[in-house]
Design an enzyme around this catalytic site. Sequence first.
Site, PDB file in Angstrom:
ATOM      1  N   LYS A  14       1.220  -1.002  -0.227  1.00  0.00           N
ATOM      2  CA  LYS A  14       0.206  -0.175   0.106  1.00  0.00           C
ATOM      3  C   LYS A  14       1.335   1.058   0.354  1.00  0.00           C
ATOM      4  O   LYS A  14       0.500   1.727  -0.629  1.00  0.00           O
ATOM      5  CB  LYS A  14      -0.943   0.344   0.926  1.00  0.00           C
ATOM      6  CG  LYS A  14      -1.690  -1.241   0.848  1.00  0.00           C
ATOM      7  CD  LYS A  14      -2.620  -0.726   2.235  1.00  0.00           C
ATOM      8  CE  LYS A  14      -1.937  -1.312   3.934  1.00  0.00           C
ATOM      9  NZ  LYS A  14      -1.433  -2.716   4.505  1.00  0.00           N
ATOM     10  N   ARG A  89      -9.757   0.633   8.946  1.00  0.00           N
ATOM     11  CA  ARG A  89      -9.195  -0.665   9.351  1.00  0.00           C
ATOM     12  C   ARG A  89     -10.163  -1.025   9.585  1.00  0.00           C
ATOM     13  O   ARG A  89     -10.041  -2.480   9.801  1.00  0.00           O
ATOM     14  CB  ARG A  89      -8.018  -0.752   9.612  1.00  0.00           C
ATOM     15  CG  ARG A  89      -6.305  -0.656   9.229  1.00  0.00           C
ATOM     16  CD  ARG A  89      -5.110  -0.869  10.392  1.00  0.00           C
ATOM     17  NE  ARG A  89      -4.416  -1.483  10.182  1.00  0.00           N
ATOM     18  CZ  ARG A  89      -3.413  -0.801   9.378  1.00  0.00           C
ATOM     19  NH1 ARG A  89      -2.939   0.413   8.894  1.00  0.00           N
ATOM     20  NH2 ARG A  89      -2.710  -1.664   8.845  1.00  0.00           N
ATOM     21  N   ARG A 128      11.415  -6.099   4.854  1.00  0.00           N
ATOM     22  CA  ARG A 128      11.373  -4.393   5.083  1.00  0.00           C
ATOM     23  C   ARG A 128      11.882  -3.355   5.899  1.00  0.00           C
ATOM     24  O   ARG A 128      12.269  -3.698   7.166  1.00  0.00           O
ATOM     25  CB  ARG A 128       9.587  -3.996   5.599  1.00  0.00           C
ATOM     26  CG  ARG A 128       9.068  -2.808   5.435  1.00  0.00           C
ATOM     27  CD  ARG A 128       7.506  -1.978   5.031  1.00  0.00           C
ATOM     28  NE  ARG A 128       7.138  -2.680   6.629  1.00  0.00           N
ATOM     29  CZ  ARG A 128       5.552  -1.751   6.416  1.00  0.00           C
ATOM     30  NH1 ARG A 128       5.368  -1.803   5.163  1.00  0.00           N
ATOM     31  NH2 ARG A 128       5.426  -3.101   8.061  1.00  0.00           N
ATOM     32  N   ARG A 161      10.701  -1.215  11.277  1.00  0.00           N
ATOM     33  CA  ARG A 161       9.990  -0.532  11.864  1.00  0.00           C
ATOM     34  C   ARG A 161       9.938  -2.525  13.199  1.00  0.00           C
ATOM     35  O   ARG A 161      10.428  -3.631  12.598  1.00  0.00           O
ATOM     36  CB  ARG A 161       9.116  -1.312  11.267  1.00  0.00           C
ATOM     37  CG  ARG A 161       8.295   0.036  10.952  1.00  0.00           C
ATOM     38  CD  ARG A 161       7.611  -0.002   9.528  1.00  0.00           C
ATOM     39  NE  ARG A 161       6.273   0.013  10.301  1.00  0.00           N
ATOM     40  CZ  ARG A 161       4.786  -0.194   9.547  1.00  0.00           C
ATOM     41  NH1 ARG A 161       4.756   0.519   8.818  1.00  0.00           N
ATOM     42  NH2 ARG A 161       3.928  -1.195  10.367  1.00  0.00           N
ATOM     43  N   ARG A 172      -0.610  -9.242  13.211  1.00  0.00           N
ATOM     44  CA  ARG A 172      -1.096  -8.430  12.954  1.00  0.00           C
ATOM     45  C   ARG A 172      -1.472  -8.909  11.725  1.00  0.00           C
ATOM     46  O   ARG A 172      -2.387  -8.350  11.146  1.00  0.00           O
ATOM     47  CB  ARG A 172       0.098  -6.781  11.992  1.00  0.00           C
ATOM     48  CG  ARG A 172       0.707  -6.003  12.795  1.00  0.00           C
ATOM     49  CD  ARG A 172       1.978  -6.162  12.607  1.00  0.00           C
ATOM     50  NE  ARG A 172       2.174  -5.075  11.747  1.00  0.00           N
ATOM     51  CZ  ARG A 172       3.071  -4.588  10.990  1.00  0.00           C
ATOM     52  NH1 ARG A 172       4.194  -5.381  10.943  1.00  0.00           N
ATOM     53  NH2 ARG A 172       3.254  -3.674  10.129  1.00  0.00           N
TER      54      ARG A 172
HETATM   55  P1  ADP Z   1       2.084  -1.811   3.402  1.00  0.00           P
HETATM   56  O1  ADP Z   1       2.086  -0.742   3.040  1.00  0.00           O
HETATM   57  O2  ADP Z   1       1.178  -2.475   2.266  1.00  0.00           O
HETATM   58  O3  ADP Z   1       2.295  -2.179   4.606  1.00  0.00           O
HETATM   59  P2  ADP Z   1       4.054  -1.784   1.715  1.00  0.00           P
HETATM   60  O4  ADP Z   1       4.403  -1.007   0.421  1.00  0.00           O
HETATM   61  O5  ADP Z   1       5.368  -1.122   3.036  1.00  0.00           O
HETATM   62  O6  ADP Z   1       3.184  -2.430   2.219  1.00  0.00           O
HETATM   63  O7  ADP Z   1       5.614  -2.831   1.770  1.00  0.00           O
HETATM   64  C1  ADP Z   1       6.111  -3.777   1.575  1.00  0.00           C
HETATM   65  C2  ADP Z   1       7.020  -4.409   1.884  1.00  0.00           C
HETATM   66  O8  ADP Z   1       7.219  -5.349   0.523  1.00  0.00           O
HETATM   67  C3  ADP Z   1       8.938  -3.703   1.373  1.00  0.00           C
HETATM   68  O9  ADP Z   1       9.636  -3.676   2.194  1.00  0.00           O
HETATM   69  C4  ADP Z   1       8.486  -2.727   0.054  1.00  0.00           C
HETATM   70  O10 ADP Z   1       9.932  -2.673  -0.236  1.00  0.00           O
HETATM   71  C5  ADP Z   1       7.998  -4.863  -0.882  1.00  0.00           C
HETATM   72  N1  ADP Z   1       7.150  -4.172  -1.571  1.00  0.00           N
HETATM   73  C6  ADP Z   1       6.636  -3.435  -1.861  1.00  0.00           C
HETATM   74  N2  ADP Z   1       5.891  -4.080  -3.327  1.00  0.00           N
HETATM   75  C7  ADP Z   1       6.254  -4.774  -3.755  1.00  0.00           C
HETATM   76  C8  ADP Z   1       5.646  -5.932  -5.054  1.00  0.00           C
HETATM   77  N3  ADP Z   1       5.110  -5.897  -5.518  1.00  0.00           N
HETATM   78  N4  ADP Z   1       6.931  -6.894  -4.980  1.00  0.00           N
HETATM   79  C9  ADP Z   1       7.833  -7.134  -4.236  1.00  0.00           C
HETATM   80  N5  ADP Z   1       8.217  -5.988  -2.679  1.00  0.00           N
HETATM   81  C10 ADP Z   1       6.849  -5.082  -2.450  1.00  0.00           C
HETATM   82  P1  ADP Z   2       0.936  -2.276   7.400  1.00  0.00           P
HETATM   83  O1  ADP Z   2       0.399  -1.524   6.845  1.00  0.00           O
HETATM   84  O2  ADP Z   2       2.710  -2.472   7.342  1.00  0.00           O
HETATM   85  O3  ADP Z   2       0.292  -2.618   8.635  1.00  0.00           O
HETATM   86  P2  ADP Z   2       0.533   0.336   8.910  1.00  0.00           P
HETATM   87  O4  ADP Z   2       1.446   1.625   8.960  1.00  0.00           O
HETATM   88  O5  ADP Z   2      -0.611   0.807   8.245  1.00  0.00           O
HETATM   89  O6  ADP Z   2       1.954  -1.216   8.732  1.00  0.00           O
HETATM   90  O7  ADP Z   2       0.301   0.461  10.406  1.00  0.00           O
HETATM   91  C1  ADP Z   2       1.165   0.600  11.901  1.00  0.00           C
HETATM   92  C2  ADP Z   2      -0.054   0.046  13.098  1.00  0.00           C
HETATM   93  O8  ADP Z   2      -0.216   1.621  13.074  1.00  0.00           O
HETATM   94  C3  ADP Z   2      -0.807  -1.482  13.038  1.00  0.00           C
HETATM   95  O9  ADP Z   2      -0.467  -2.479  13.302  1.00  0.00           O
HETATM   96  C4  ADP Z   2      -2.075   0.178  14.245  1.00  0.00           C
HETATM   97  O10 ADP Z   2      -1.622  -0.550  15.217  1.00  0.00           O
HETATM   98  C5  ADP Z   2      -1.691   1.660  14.242  1.00  0.00           C
HETATM   99  N1  ADP Z   2      -2.503   1.953  13.045  1.00  0.00           N
HETATM  100  C6  ADP Z   2      -2.940   2.285  11.721  1.00  0.00           C
HETATM  101  N2  ADP Z   2      -3.744   2.637  10.898  1.00  0.00           N
HETATM  102  C7  ADP Z   2      -4.243   2.374  12.230  1.00  0.00           C
HETATM  103  C8  ADP Z   2      -6.302   2.353  11.293  1.00  0.00           C
HETATM  104  N3  ADP Z   2      -6.668   2.326  11.084  1.00  0.00           N
HETATM  105  N4  ADP Z   2      -6.663   1.372  12.814  1.00  0.00           N
HETATM  106  C9  ADP Z   2      -5.917   1.470  14.274  1.00  0.00           C
HETATM  107  N5  ADP Z   2      -4.829   0.873  14.474  1.00  0.00           N
HETATM  108  C10 ADP Z   2      -4.108   1.571  12.615  1.00  0.00           C
END
Ligand code: ADP
Ligand code: ADP
Length: 216
Positions: A14, A89, A128, A161, A172
Amino acid sequence: MMNLILLGPPGAGKGTQAVRISQKYSIPHISTGDIFRKNIKEGTELGKKAQEYMNKGELVPDNLVIEIAAARLMEDDCQQGFLLDGFPRTVMQAEELDKFLDQRNHPIYKVIDIDVDKEELMTRLIGRRVCRSCGATYHVINMPPEKEGLCDICGGELYQRSDDSASTVANRLEVYNTSTKPLIEYYERSGRIIHIDGGKDQEDVFTDIINAIGDN
Ligand code: ADP
Ligand code: ADP
Ligand code: ZN
């Protein structure tokens, strides 16, 4: 008016896609996770509260999240559209968001649901790395920086992280299945959802998203 939501499990890509989408449509990228991490770094009260939940891989309570999201959406730069990443979420958050936007006559245009299988999500999350200075995201194998441990964009230090550890990641993903996945059906009902295969490489995922949104 381009109001978009990125939905999908942790690690689906995302944040990675959000950077591109927000550039393409000139809309702000709003990540509630980023807002919480900024508050943690600055040691605010909100940061202290959020951190307890984030460390365990639990969701931050709805009332806290809704408050910060609403405040952010009232800022000037959101009036011509926005891209939400990681919010809503829960169904409760989605309902509150719809109420908030209906009052302002700015409904959600599309919800982009990015799907990736569980094994791949684990690999992506554990590998990541994030830039401490500018927040850019890398992956030790899929998207390594040119110089190990350093950001290509700003030269900042890359870190892992604390919630990207193997034990927290598993929780998660469970929390996603229980609390967030029902949102797919919620948005399905109003016909606003786009399904994207997030297992492809990031260029192809981006192309699929743009094609599905259409040229606006
Ligand atoms: P999210 O915001 O949904 O948690 P991220 O954009 O941070 O996901 O991506 C999670 C990890 O996967 C990061 O280390 C990113 O560099 C990697 N990543 C993102 N898109 C791809 C893809 N299409 N193929 C492989 N790795 C990816
Ligand atoms: P990712 O997409 O990789 O799970 P985020 O950066 O979106 O990571 O979220 C990290 C953490 O922040 C989540 O695991 C949760 O604890 C908190 N968080 C973020 N957005 C929300 C939301 N909309 N509702 C509840 N908790 C949230
Ligand atoms: Zn950087």
